[in-house]
Design a protein around this motif. Structure first.
Motif, PDB file in Angstrom:
ATOM      1  N   SER A   1     -18.849  78.027  53.425  1.00 24.85           N
ATOM      2  CA  SER A   1     -18.786  78.394  52.574  1.00 24.85           C
ATOM      3  C   SER A   1     -17.475  78.366  51.526  1.00 24.85           C
ATOM      4  CB  SER A   1     -19.641  79.731  52.224  1.00 24.85           C
ATOM      5  OG  SER A   1     -20.661  79.584  52.467  1.00 24.85           O
ATOM      6  N   ILE A   2     -16.964  77.451  50.893  1.00 24.39           N
ATOM      7  CA  ILE A   2     -15.928  77.543  50.336  1.00 24.39           C
ATOM      8  C   ILE A   2     -15.750  78.331  48.699  1.00 24.39           C
ATOM      9  CG2 ILE A   2     -14.314  76.183  49.264  1.00 24.39           C
ATOM     10  CD1 ILE A   2     -15.370  74.118  51.485  1.00 24.39           C
ATOM     11  N   THR A   3     -14.715  79.134  48.077  1.00 27.11           N
ATOM     12  CA  THR A   3     -14.885  79.937  46.684  1.00 27.11           C
ATOM     13  C   THR A   3     -14.197  79.319  46.343  1.00 27.11           C
ATOM     14  OG1 THR A   3     -14.488  81.319  47.920  1.00 27.11           O
ATOM     15  CG2 THR A   3     -16.342  82.017  47.785  1.00 27.11           C
ATOM     16  N   ALA A   4     -14.037  78.950  44.976  1.00 26.59           N
ATOM     17  CA  ALA A   4     -12.615  78.973  44.331  1.00 26.59           C
ATOM     18  C   ALA A   4     -12.637  80.193  43.242  1.00 26.59           C
ATOM     19  CB  ALA A   4     -13.641  77.227  43.017  1.00 26.59           C
ATOM     20  N   HIS A   5     -11.484  80.764  43.052  1.00 25.63           N
ATOM     21  CA  HIS A   5     -11.276  81.635  42.141  1.00 25.63           C
ATOM     22  C   HIS A   5     -10.046  81.455  40.489  1.00 25.63           C
ATOM     23  CE1 HIS A   5     -12.156  84.064  45.909  1.00 25.63           C
ATOM     24  NE2 HIS A   5     -12.716  82.609  46.596  1.00 25.63           N
ATOM     25  N   GLU A   6     -10.502  82.707  40.210  1.00 24.03           N
ATOM     26  CA  GLU A   6      -9.907  82.943  38.847  1.00 24.03           C
ATOM     27  C   GLU A   6      -8.270  82.863  39.188  1.00 24.03           C
ATOM     28  OE1 GLU A   6     -10.245  82.850  34.695  1.00 24.03           O
ATOM     29  OE2 GLU A   6     -11.478  82.441  35.943  1.00 24.03           O
TER      30      GLU A   6
ATOM     31  N   PHE B   1     -11.815  79.961  52.498  1.00 23.51           N
ATOM     32  CA  PHE B   1     -12.634  79.250  53.459  1.00 23.51           C
ATOM     33  C   PHE B   1     -13.173  80.193  54.061  1.00 23.51           C
ATOM     34  CE2 PHE B   1      -9.874  76.114  52.192  1.00 23.51           C
ATOM     35  CZ  PHE B   1     -10.824  74.901  52.348  1.00 23.51           C
ATOM     36  N   TYR B   2     -14.844  80.787  54.010  1.00 23.62           N
ATOM     37  CA  TYR B   2     -15.433  81.661  54.917  1.00 23.62           C
ATOM     38  C   TYR B   2     -16.349  81.143  56.385  1.00 23.62           C
ATOM     39  CZ  TYR B   2     -13.758  84.538  51.481  1.00 23.62           C
ATOM     40  OH  TYR B   2     -12.807  85.563  50.670  1.00 23.62           O
ATOM     41  N   ASP B   3     -16.404  81.399  57.018  1.00 21.21           N
ATOM     42  CA  ASP B   3     -17.352  81.364  58.128  1.00 21.21           C
ATOM     43  C   ASP B   3     -19.123  82.505  58.287  1.00 21.21           C
ATOM     44  OD1 ASP B   3     -18.997  81.447  60.773  1.00 21.21           O
ATOM     45  OD2 ASP B   3     -16.704  81.169  62.495  1.00 21.21           O
ATOM     46  N   ASN B   4     -19.809  81.106  57.887  1.00 18.93           N
ATOM     47  CA  ASN B   4     -21.014  81.544  57.341  1.00 18.93           C
ATOM     48  C   ASN B   4     -21.622  82.031  58.234  1.00 18.93           C
ATOM     49  OD1 ASN B   4     -20.597  80.707  55.438  1.00 18.93           O
ATOM     50  ND2 ASN B   4     -22.015  78.247  55.108  1.00 18.93           N
ATOM     51  N   ASN B   5     -21.157  81.879  60.106  1.00 12.63           N
ATOM     52  CA  ASN B   5     -21.728  83.334  60.543  1.00 12.63           C
ATOM     53  C   ASN B   5     -21.069  84.482  61.001  1.00 12.63           C
ATOM     54  OD1 ASN B   5     -23.769  81.172  62.129  1.00 12.63           O
ATOM     55  ND2 ASN B   5     -21.317  80.425  62.589  1.00 12.63           N
ATOM     56  N   THR B   6     -19.644  84.291  60.941  1.00 18.21           N
ATOM     57  CA  THR B   6     -19.484  86.021  60.667  1.00 18.21           C
ATOM     58  C   THR B   6     -19.131  87.303  59.240  1.00 18.21           C
ATOM     59  OG1 THR B   6     -16.953  85.357  61.194  1.00 18.21           O
ATOM     60  CG2 THR B   6     -18.292  85.232  62.986  1.00 18.21           C
ATOM     61  N   GLY B   7     -18.912  86.033  58.803  1.00 14.24           N
ATOM     62  CA  GLY B   7     -18.401  86.653  56.967  1.00 14.24           C
ATOM     63  C   GLY B   7     -17.106  87.181  56.978  1.00 14.24           C
TER      64      GLY B   7
END
Length: 214
Positions: A113-118, A124-130
């Protein structure tokens, strides 16, 4: 045109920031600044089939009162996931008050999962481990929008610094940058998208323009 307007889906109490439609399941998913995600039957103008929010055990909160935030999932797998929605993973990071998340997307083929921040970061995050697996300062201003190409090779990001940047996902390096929209009230680019099959990209901005690029 009244002849093509089927009706309004009524339920959200604040701005609606994002929509995704599944033609296979004829379902519409919406996220709002009221803190809810709602699942609708697209063929009927009726109350939402499900409402997910942070007051329910199986729910999550999305939306922002300051930017066009939302959650974007690959169209192929969104409906099986949302019908059996559960809090299966929490992503861990060094969050602060300046770390508002403006967009969350899921990689189409990898468990990422990929997040965009202010605060100008893309993470970038590993979906299996968080767990956080990579973080980078990606723009000169808030990162507002993200999109991954259908093959999962490139990431596109938009920002209030007026630029769109194209990233190689393997090396996490910027391979192209161009100015797309002018600023208006300290905002610029609100959304970016890849065409599912052709070599086109699109953007939408605070300047009230939508643009398509080759």
């Amino acid at each position: 045109d009244p002849s093509v307007l089927r009706g309004a889906f009524v339920g959200h109490t604040d701005a609606v920031w994002g929509l995704v439609y599944s033609g296979a399941h004829q379902r519409l998913l919406s996220c709002s600044a009221d803190g809810t995600v709602r699942l609708w039957k697209a063929t009927e103008v009726a109350p939402a089939l499900n409402v997910f929010n942070d007051n329910q055990a199986e729910a999550f909160t999305v939306g922002s009162k300051q930017s066009s935030s939302g959650i974007v999932f690959p169209r192929a797998n969104i409906m099986p996931w949302i019908i059996t929605v559960a809090n299966i993973r929490s992503f861990r990071g060094n969050f602060s008050s300046s770390c508002q998340i403006n967009r969350v997307i899921s990689h189409p083929t990898l468990p990422i999962s990929i997040t965009a921040h202010e605060d100008r970061h893309i993470k970038f995050y590993d979906n299996n481990t968080g767990k956080l697996i990579h973080s980078m300062v990606a723009h000169l201003d808030a990162v507002t929008s993200l999109a991954v190409d259908p093959n999962g090779l490139y990431l596109m990001s938009g920002s209030h610094d007026c630029s769109i940047r194209l990233w190689n996902l393997e090396s996490k390096t910027c391979i192209q940058e161009f100015t797309a929209h002018r600023k208006k009230f300290d905002e610029s680019i609100h959304d970016v998208a890849f065409h599912p099959s052709k070599c086109y990209i699109a953007s939408a901005g605070a300047d009230a323009l939508a643009k398509v690029f080759v």
